[in-house]
Structures are given as structure tokens and as C-alpha cells.
Design a protein around this motif. Sequence first.
Motif, short mmCIF file in Angstrom:
data_model
loop_
_atom_site.label_atom_id
_atom_site.label_comp_id
_atom_site.label_asym_id
_atom_site.label_seq_id
_atom_site.Cartn_x
_atom_site.Cartn_y
_atom_site.Cartn_z
N PHE A 88 -18.89 14.70 -35.73
CA PHE A 88 -18.19 15.77 -35.02
C PHE A 88 -18.64 15.81 -33.55
CE2 PHE A 88 -18.67 20.25 -33.60
CZ PHE A 88 -17.34 20.59 -33.48
N SER A 89 -19.93 15.69 -33.31
CA SER A 89 -20.46 15.73 -31.94
C SER A 89 -19.99 14.52 -31.12
CB SER A 89 -21.99 15.79 -31.97
OG SER A 89 -22.44 16.94 -32.64
N THR A 90 -19.99 13.35 -31.75
CA THR A 90 -19.50 12.18 -31.03
C THR A 90 -18.01 12.31 -30.74
OG1 THR A 90 -19.08 10.93 -33.07
CG2 THR A 90 -21.26 10.68 -32.05
N GLY A 91 -17.29 13.03 -31.62
CA GLY A 91 -15.88 13.27 -31.35
C GLY A 91 -15.69 14.13 -30.11
N ILE A 92 -16.56 15.14 -29.93
CA ILE A 92 -16.50 15.96 -28.72
C ILE A 92 -16.73 15.10 -27.49
CG2 ILE A 92 -17.61 17.85 -27.46
CD1 ILE A 92 -18.23 19.16 -30.12
N TYR A 93 -17.76 14.27 -27.56
CA TYR A 93 -18.05 13.37 -26.44
C TYR A 93 -16.87 12.43 -26.19
CZ TYR A 93 -20.15 9.54 -23.81
OH TYR A 93 -20.41 8.57 -22.86
N GLY A 94 -16.27 11.91 -27.28
CA GLY A 94 -15.14 11.00 -27.13
C GLY A 94 -13.94 11.68 -26.50
N GLY A 95 -13.69 12.93 -26.87
CA GLY A 95 -12.56 13.64 -26.29
C GLY A 95 -12.78 14.01 -24.84
N TYR A 96 -14.05 14.25 -24.48
CA TYR A 96 -14.36 14.65 -23.10
C TYR A 96 -14.44 13.46 -22.16
CZ TYR A 96 -16.63 17.22 -19.31
OH TYR A 96 -16.93 17.79 -18.09
N PHE A 97 -15.09 12.39 -22.62
CA PHE A 97 -15.24 11.21 -21.76
C PHE A 97 -15.09 9.93 -22.57
CE2 PHE A 97 -18.14 8.33 -19.18
CZ PHE A 97 -17.18 8.09 -18.20
N GLY A 98 -15.99 9.69 -23.51
CA GLY A 98 -15.76 8.66 -24.51
C GLY A 98 -16.38 7.30 -24.28
N ALA A 99 -16.86 6.99 -23.07
CA ALA A 99 -17.42 5.68 -22.83
C ALA A 99 -18.65 5.47 -23.71
CB ALA A 99 -17.80 5.52 -21.37
N ALA A 100 -18.70 4.31 -24.38
CA ALA A 100 -19.81 3.93 -25.27
C ALA A 100 -19.92 4.84 -26.49
CB ALA A 100 -21.13 3.89 -24.52
N GLN A 101 -18.87 5.57 -26.81
CA GLN A 101 -18.89 6.37 -28.03
C GLN A 101 -19.09 5.48 -29.25
OE1 GLN A 101 -15.13 8.11 -29.06
NE2 GLN A 101 -15.94 9.31 -30.76
N GLY A 102 -18.51 4.28 -29.21
CA GLY A 102 -18.64 3.37 -30.34
C GLY A 102 -20.07 2.96 -30.61
N VAL A 103 -20.89 2.84 -29.55
CA VAL A 103 -22.29 2.47 -29.73
C VAL A 103 -23.03 3.57 -30.48
CG1 VAL A 103 -24.42 1.79 -28.56
CG2 VAL A 103 -22.21 1.07 -27.64
#
Length: 268
Positions: A162-177
Amino acid sequence: MAAFDAVVILFAGMAAGAMNAVVGAGTLITFPTLLALGFPPVVANVSNTVGLVPGAVTGAYGFRATLRGQTHLLWRLATASAIGGIIGGALLLVLPPEAFEQVIPPLLLLSAVLAAAQPRVAAWVTRRRAARVPETAPDPDAPVEGPPATVTPGVALYAIVFSTGIYGGYFGAAQGVILLAVLGIFVAGGMPQVNGIKNVLAGVANLVSASLFIAIADVDWRVAGLVAIGATIGGGLGSRYGRRLPAGPLRALVVLVALVAAAWQFAT
């Protein structure tokens, strides 16, 4: 838009699509490129997010063989990622543009560090795969024949996704890592399976935030269209030939671009 700018954005989208399918952090190519071409940060981020959706879908589809038998798991994790992605996208639109401009340099630096650390993260995940799979079991890296992915029960996994989803929606770079490391802790299965789940979750956060941006944000459709075409081509090539590409040099290029972009943003 000048023809040169259009060509640059198109090729940046291709590189980002391939990077997202192979090692992640494709946004670190397209986003700094758009900034360098003079697009406002929020417009660049919104348009880039919308444009990368087709590439994310193509990349996830390319790993479909590794996801067989994991529908229930994917639905649960994708729901957490989707909710986070909506919140992250809403934060980008609700907060003042100046707030996003201020966090761009540290986010770029963080993304560069995560991209640079990706080989160690992948090696660590691989070691966990080997430790969890008995020696008599099939090859854990086999996309179809390998053991199905399983999840250690607990709220922590869903909270982190859920937290990585927030980061992904806001910016998202390197979310996959980040997702790769998280799934390495909770998910048992081959590395292709982990990577396939990672691509789906990152793609879901990208898709829901992009849908929000399309509905209420100022999207530059020229940029989004060029990034979409490039990312679709790159995502397909990356998911099909990803294991043959020299990931090291590509990752080094991504880190270099992120560091240069962060330094430029700090200076301006």
C-alpha cells in the motif's frame, strides 16, 4: 513541439519501457528528459505517468507465464497497490506544485540509490529463493514449472505494498526496486515469478494514478502519446528479451541520469 523534442521523448519512452520490464526505474529516464526539455515538473510527472501505462501493461503481460495460478494473490496485493496509487496521485494534485518541486531532488537521489542497489536486492532475493526451495524441487527460476508463489500471512506485506502504491502514484521512480525487496521477504517462488508480480503491482499503481490524472489533471497529450508509443515498444522488447540485455550498463545510465537531474534541480 519541435520535431527534435518529439524524437527525444519517443526514444526516452522506449528506454523507460524496456527498463521498467527489465530492472525498473524507467521513470528516471523519461521524467528528467521532460524536465530538460522545459516542461513544468507536475505536468511532466502527470503526462509521464499517463504515457507509461501502456508500457507497464505490455511489460506485465510479457511475464504472464510466471503468474499462472496466482490470481488470488495478485488480486489481494493489487488492491492494496491500487488504493495506494489513488492516494499518491491525489496528493500530487492536492498539494501545491511548489511542494512537488521541492521534493524532486531528494526523490531523484533516492531513486538513483535504489536503482544502484538493485543488483544487490536481486541477489538477495535469489538467495532467499534458493533457501526456500528444496534441492529436490524443480528449478526455482523456471517460469512455469517452478513452485507457485506463496505469501507469508501478515498485515505487514499489504501495508508495505500500500505504501509503495502511494509512492508510485506520487512519483514512482524505482518503485519496482522497493517492491522487489518486499516481495523477496514475503513471497516464495522463482525470481521470474517475483519479477512478474512486481511488474503487475507497479503497473496497477501507475494505471490508477494515471486514470485520476486523465480525469482531473492537466495532461500534455503530446507528451503522453509519445511516451506511450515508446514505452509500449520498449516494454514489449524488454519483457521478451530482458534476460539478454546488458542490465549493468543500462542501470548505470539510469543512475547517472538521475544524479545529473537531481544536481540540476538542486542548482535551479
